[in-house]
Each structure stands twice: as C-alpha cells, then as structure tokens.
Design an enzyme around this catalytic site. Structure first.
Site, short mmCIF file in Angstrom:
data_model
loop_
_atom_site.label_atom_id
_atom_site.label_comp_id
_atom_site.label_asym_id
_atom_site.label_seq_id
_atom_site.Cartn_x
_atom_site.Cartn_y
_atom_site.Cartn_z
N GLY A 30 35.28 36.90 31.72
CA GLY A 30 35.04 37.68 32.95
C GLY A 30 34.80 36.78 34.13
O GLY A 30 35.07 35.57 34.08
N GLY A 31 34.31 37.35 35.23
CA GLY A 31 34.17 36.58 36.48
C GLY A 31 35.57 36.16 36.90
O GLY A 31 35.82 35.00 37.23
N HIS A 36 42.80 33.45 36.09
CA HIS A 36 42.89 34.43 35.00
C HIS A 36 44.08 35.37 35.24
O HIS A 36 44.81 35.71 34.31
CB HIS A 36 41.62 35.29 34.95
CG HIS A 36 40.37 34.52 34.63
ND1 HIS A 36 39.36 34.33 35.54
CD2 HIS A 36 39.94 33.92 33.48
CE1 HIS A 36 38.38 33.65 34.99
NE2 HIS A 36 38.70 33.38 33.75
N GLY A 146 44.76 28.81 29.39
CA GLY A 146 45.01 27.94 30.54
C GLY A 146 44.95 26.46 30.18
O GLY A 146 44.13 26.04 29.36
N SER A 180 37.63 28.10 39.01
CA SER A 180 36.74 28.28 37.87
C SER A 180 35.67 29.29 38.27
O SER A 180 35.22 29.30 39.42
CB SER A 180 36.06 26.94 37.53
OG SER A 180 34.94 27.16 36.71
N ARG A 182 32.72 29.18 37.48
CA ARG A 182 31.49 28.45 37.79
C ARG A 182 31.52 27.78 39.16
O ARG A 182 30.50 27.27 39.61
CB ARG A 182 31.20 27.41 36.70
CG ARG A 182 30.71 28.02 35.40
CD ARG A 182 30.27 26.92 34.45
NE ARG A 182 29.58 27.42 33.28
CZ ARG A 182 30.10 27.45 32.05
NH1 ARG A 182 31.33 27.03 31.84
NH2 ARG A 182 29.38 27.89 31.03
P1 AMP Z 1 37.15 31.56 30.97
O1 AMP Z 1 36.94 32.95 31.47
O2 AMP Z 1 36.64 30.52 31.90
O3 AMP Z 1 36.73 31.39 29.54
O4 AMP Z 1 38.73 31.34 30.97
C1 AMP Z 1 39.59 32.22 30.34
C2 AMP Z 1 40.99 31.65 30.35
O5 AMP Z 1 41.42 31.41 31.69
C3 AMP Z 1 41.09 30.30 29.61
O6 AMP Z 1 42.31 30.25 28.89
C4 AMP Z 1 41.12 29.31 30.75
O7 AMP Z 1 41.77 28.10 30.43
C5 AMP Z 1 41.89 30.09 31.80
N1 AMP Z 1 41.63 29.56 33.13
C6 AMP Z 1 40.41 29.33 33.69
N2 AMP Z 1 40.55 28.78 34.91
C7 AMP Z 1 41.88 28.66 35.14
C8 AMP Z 1 42.68 28.17 36.22
N3 AMP Z 1 42.13 27.66 37.31
N4 AMP Z 1 44.03 28.20 36.09
C9 AMP Z 1 44.60 28.70 34.97
N5 AMP Z 1 43.90 29.18 33.92
C10 AMP Z 1 42.57 29.17 33.99
#
Ligand code: AMP
Length: 279
Positions: A30-31, A36, A146, A180, A182
C-alpha cells in the site's frame, strides 16, 4: 472490488478459473505511487484479470523499524486502484498470511547473505513468506515485481515455483529519485539531497567516475551501507561472461535508508567492464 476474506476471494478466483482467464498479481504494502501503478499497467498486458494485494507484512520489519508508522492509506489506495480499473484488491489479515507462526530461520541461501541482508537480516525471510503465501492463496499465472528492489526480485524469481515472475523498471520522480512509499518520511532538506544518490551512480554507470570516486562523492551526502557492481543475472561477482551488470547502492540519510540501482546491458556494460579491466 476489495476483498479481505480468503473464502470470498476463492469464489471469485474459481469463477475466473472456469472461464480460463489468466491472472496477474501485484503484491504491495500500500501507500501506492506511480511506481506501483506502473506494475499494474504491465500486469494488464500479461493477463485478463489483475489482482493487487495490500498487506503491510510484519515479518519484514525488525523491531526497531517502522511497522507501526508505515503509511496505511487504504482509502486513497482504493481510489487509485479504481482509476486503474484493477479487477480485485486483496487486503488480507495477518492470520490469512500467517495461519501458523512467522518463521525466522528460513534458509534462502547465498542471495540472502549479501547486500541488504547484511543490515536487514530478517527482511527477505519475511518477504518470501508473505509472497509464497499470497501465491498459495491466489495461484496467479503471473506476478509483477519492481527492479527497484532488485535483490528481492532475484530471490522471488528463485522461489516462485509455478508463478511466472515479470520484472518492471524503476519509476522515478522528475529529479530522478526512485519513487518509494518511504520517501514521505524525508524532511524537506533530505528530499533535496536524496536525488544525489542517482546522480552519483549514474555518473559511475557512464564511466565518468570510478567506484572509489563514487564512494567519496556519496560520503559527502550519505552514510553508505553498500555500493556494489555485480552480475545482474545472479548477483555474483562480475566475470568475463557477465552479459548485464548492475550497480546497486544503499545509503542512510538521517533516519532513512534509500536504495537504488542501475542495470547496464550491451555497450554500457562493456564500457564498464573495460574500466574494471575485465575484458
Ligand atoms: P512495496 O509496496 O514497497 O512493497 O512495493 C511493492 C512493489 O512495487 C515491489 O515489487 C516494488 O519493487 C515495486 N516498486 C516500489 N517502488 C517502485 C518504483 N519506484 N518503481 C517500480 N516499482 C516499484
């Protein structure tokens, strides 16, 4: 359609299955941001139905990390996902993902002894448990991850069994900071410094500076966790046979930890291999 209950989920999935529809899963915490959403666009290309999961996975946070404060903005995420016309949003509870206890000692092997694993030893066992369980519940044909989290991608590729893993390029802000969730934590001043990370590894990728110079530059702005140049296919040391190489970096900026990477294929890879005197 937002479903939290695994039984209701199974009903939808089996209806799709009967129609022989191909499914793609995009696991997230999320976020949501444009990074995403780019994975969702890729998922649509591969499948008839796209499922996005939102689960803030307790197992991938250490006790001193931000589990309790991690951005939980489900209402906003659901609006974004509706706009993207995602077919199903799965928001499981901790009990659905961990019907038994969270395991701490899964042996992932060599890929979990390098890079991020050194500072976050709990992290990939946590990620792998949640992803494996999501695959078990959903049995998607495809799952999209990603390249931003490159080590995670490589570990999941290795343990994905029947699910075909598709990787997606890093989406960046206008100033090239990798998006990100974060990044929200960065203060105004830190947000201005953060793009230096990509600028420096980009110079390294162009052969304009060498690794030592990159380290010196990074140290001006950040506390370095690691800067590595590795074979992009297996995250081992680069060799004469390396087809693609990857520059991976992790740094601390105040309380924040930033990661980024650049993958080099073909000509750029050759250039850097030459510089490193490996050709
Ligand atoms: P997360 O919500 O941070 O766990 O990320 C979920 C998915 O989104 C993971 O496969 C990440 O690698 C991908 N992701 C996060 N940030 C990016 C980004 N800037 N570009 C592409 N994919 C991303």
């Amino acid at each position: 359609m937002n479903i939290s209950n695994t039984q209701s989920l199974q009903k939808v999935l089996s209806a799709w299955n009967k129609k022989d529809l191909k499914t793609a899963l995009v696991p997230t915490m999320g976020g949501l941001h444009a990074g995403h959403l780019s994975l969702i666009k890729i998922a649509k290309k591969y499948s008839d139905r796209v499922i996005v999961s939102i689960f803030v996975n307790p197992a991938q946070f250490a006790l001193n990390e931000d589990f309790s404060t991690y951005p939980r903005v489900l209402d906003n995420d659901l609006i974004l996902l509706k706009k993207e016309k995602v077919d199903l949003v799965f928001t499981p509870e901790v009990n659905d993902i961990y019907p038994d206890e969270i395991k701490k000692n899964i042996n992932i092997g060599e890929l979990d002894r390098i890079l991020c694993s050194k500072t976050r030893p709990h992290f990939f066992t946590g990620v792998l448990q949640a992803v494996t369980r999501l695959f078990e519940i959903i049995s998607p044909n495809y799952a999209i991850f990603g390249q931003k989290d490159y080590q995670q991608l490589k570990i999941i590729e290795k343990y994905s069994n029947n699910v075909k893993i598709i990787s997606a390029p890093i989406i960046r802000e206008k100033d090239n900071l990798a998006m990100s969730t974060r990044n929200l934590y960065l203060t105004h001043k830190e947000r201005q410094i953060a793009p230096k990370l990509y600028q420096i590894i980009y110079k390294l990728s162009e052969g304009k500076i060498d690794k030592n110079q990159a380290i010196q530059l990074l140290e001006k702005y950040f506390r370095i966790d690691y800067l590595e140049i590795l074979d992009a296919d297996n995250l081992k040391k680069i060799s004469y046979n390396s087809g693609r190489i990857i520059i991976l970096v992790a740094v601390f900026l105040g309380k924040n930890r930033l990661i980024d990477n650049i993958i080099l294929g073909d000509e750029k890879c050759l250039l850097l291999l030459k510089k490193l005197k490996l050709t």
